[in-house]
Motif scaffolding. Structure first.
Motif, short mmCIF file in Angstrom:
data_model
loop_
_atom_site.label_atom_id
_atom_site.label_comp_id
_atom_site.label_asym_id
_atom_site.label_seq_id
_atom_site.Cartn_x
_atom_site.Cartn_y
_atom_site.Cartn_z
N SER A 83 6.56 19.64 -19.22
CA SER A 83 7.93 19.38 -19.67
C SER A 83 8.62 20.70 -19.91
CB SER A 83 7.95 18.57 -20.96
OG SER A 83 7.35 17.33 -20.79
N SER A 84 9.86 20.81 -19.46
CA SER A 84 10.64 22.02 -19.71
C SER A 84 11.87 21.65 -20.51
CB SER A 84 11.03 22.71 -18.40
OG SER A 84 11.84 21.87 -17.61
N ILE A 85 12.15 22.46 -21.52
CA ILE A 85 13.34 22.31 -22.36
C ILE A 85 14.14 23.58 -22.13
CG2 ILE A 85 14.20 21.87 -24.69
CD1 ILE A 85 12.14 19.78 -23.74
N LYS A 91 24.66 22.21 -22.11
CA LYS A 91 23.72 21.19 -22.59
C LYS A 91 22.31 21.77 -22.67
CE LYS A 91 26.39 17.80 -20.02
NZ LYS A 91 27.50 18.72 -19.87
N VAL A 92 21.48 21.12 -23.46
CA VAL A 92 20.04 21.40 -23.45
C VAL A 92 19.41 20.19 -22.78
CG1 VAL A 92 17.97 21.77 -24.83
CG2 VAL A 92 20.14 22.81 -25.52
N ARG A 93 18.64 20.44 -21.75
CA ARG A 93 18.06 19.33 -21.01
C ARG A 93 16.54 19.40 -20.99
NH1 ARG A 93 19.12 20.56 -14.60
NH2 ARG A 93 17.95 22.49 -14.49
N ARG A 94 15.94 18.25 -20.74
CA ARG A 94 14.49 18.13 -20.63
C ARG A 94 14.17 17.66 -19.23
NH1 ARG A 94 10.90 13.71 -21.22
NH2 ARG A 94 8.83 14.37 -21.85
N ARG A 95 13.21 18.32 -18.61
CA ARG A 95 12.75 17.93 -17.27
C ARG A 95 11.23 17.81 -17.31
NH1 ARG A 95 15.10 21.77 -12.90
NH2 ARG A 95 14.93 19.90 -11.64
N VAL A 103 19.54 14.82 -20.86
CA VAL A 103 20.34 15.62 -21.80
C VAL A 103 19.88 15.27 -23.21
CG1 VAL A 103 22.64 16.10 -22.68
CG2 VAL A 103 22.30 15.74 -20.23
N ILE A 104 19.42 16.28 -23.94
CA ILE A 104 18.96 16.03 -25.31
C ILE A 104 19.84 16.70 -26.36
CG2 ILE A 104 16.58 15.52 -24.72
CD1 ILE A 104 15.83 18.34 -25.23
N LEU A 105 20.77 17.54 -25.91
CA LEU A 105 21.72 18.18 -26.82
C LEU A 105 22.93 18.61 -25.99
CD1 LEU A 105 21.39 18.69 -29.85
CD2 LEU A 105 20.63 20.97 -29.33
N GLN A 106 24.12 18.52 -26.56
CA GLN A 106 25.32 18.90 -25.81
C GLN A 106 26.26 19.71 -26.68
OE1 GLN A 106 26.90 15.26 -24.36
NE2 GLN A 106 27.03 14.33 -26.36
N ASN A 107 27.31 20.28 -26.06
CA ASN A 107 28.28 21.16 -26.72
C ASN A 107 27.62 22.44 -27.23
OD1 ASN A 107 30.38 19.30 -26.29
ND2 ASN A 107 29.86 18.22 -28.17
#
Length: 148
Positions: A83-85, A91-95, A103-107
């Motif tokens: 998993s990559s954060i 945005k902060v995304r998780r793959r 998308v796990i965090l935005q703005n």
């Protein structure tokens, strides 16, 4: 009998017109208040969103077998999945295994990951300039020994 013609407003018509004007102005003021709140919220990170993010990261980091910080990204090995954060635009995304876009965090204007020994520190700055920081202690360290 001669009908009298009214050339002006009666008192009831005037009061009715005033009532309509006051109702319209009340709704316009409320509309402007809502619009202003929405504009302010666009650049800020909501505290509840930050709490959900940190709880999710706590669970993800604690369940991972290996944690690697590379650049401004955090890479977690859980079982056979990587998993990559990382930050993607604002945005902060998780793959997972290089696929997907959760998308796990935005703005966000800046996302940093630091590793101090076995402690992982996430530092996030939102578009309004407010900085949030949280430290995480993995259950498994890089050598796969349990943290006590």
């Amino acid at each position: 009998m001669i009908l009298r013609q009214n050339d002006g407003f009666t008192m009831i018509e005037m009061l009715f017109s005033l009532l309509i004007l006051m109702l319209i102005s009340l709704f316009v003021v409320q509309l402007f208040s809502i619009i202003q709140t929405q504009v302010e919220a666009v650049n800020k990170l909501h505290p509840k969103e930050w709490e959900v993010f940190t709880m999710q990261m706590h669970q993800e980091i604690r369940s991972s077998k290996s944690q690697v910080v590379r650049g401004s990204g955090l890479y977690l090995m859980s079982g056979d999945q990587l998993s990559s954060i990382e930050q993607y635009e604002d945005k902060v995304r998780r793959r997972v295994d290089g696929k997907g876009h959760e998308v796990i965090l935005q703005n966000i204007s800046k996302f940093q990951v630091k590793k101090d020994g076995s402690v992982i520190v996430l530092v996030v700055t939102d578009k309004a300039g407010t900085t949030f920081s949280r430290s995480f202690h993995p259950y498994f360290k890089d050598g796969n020994e349990a943290d006590e």
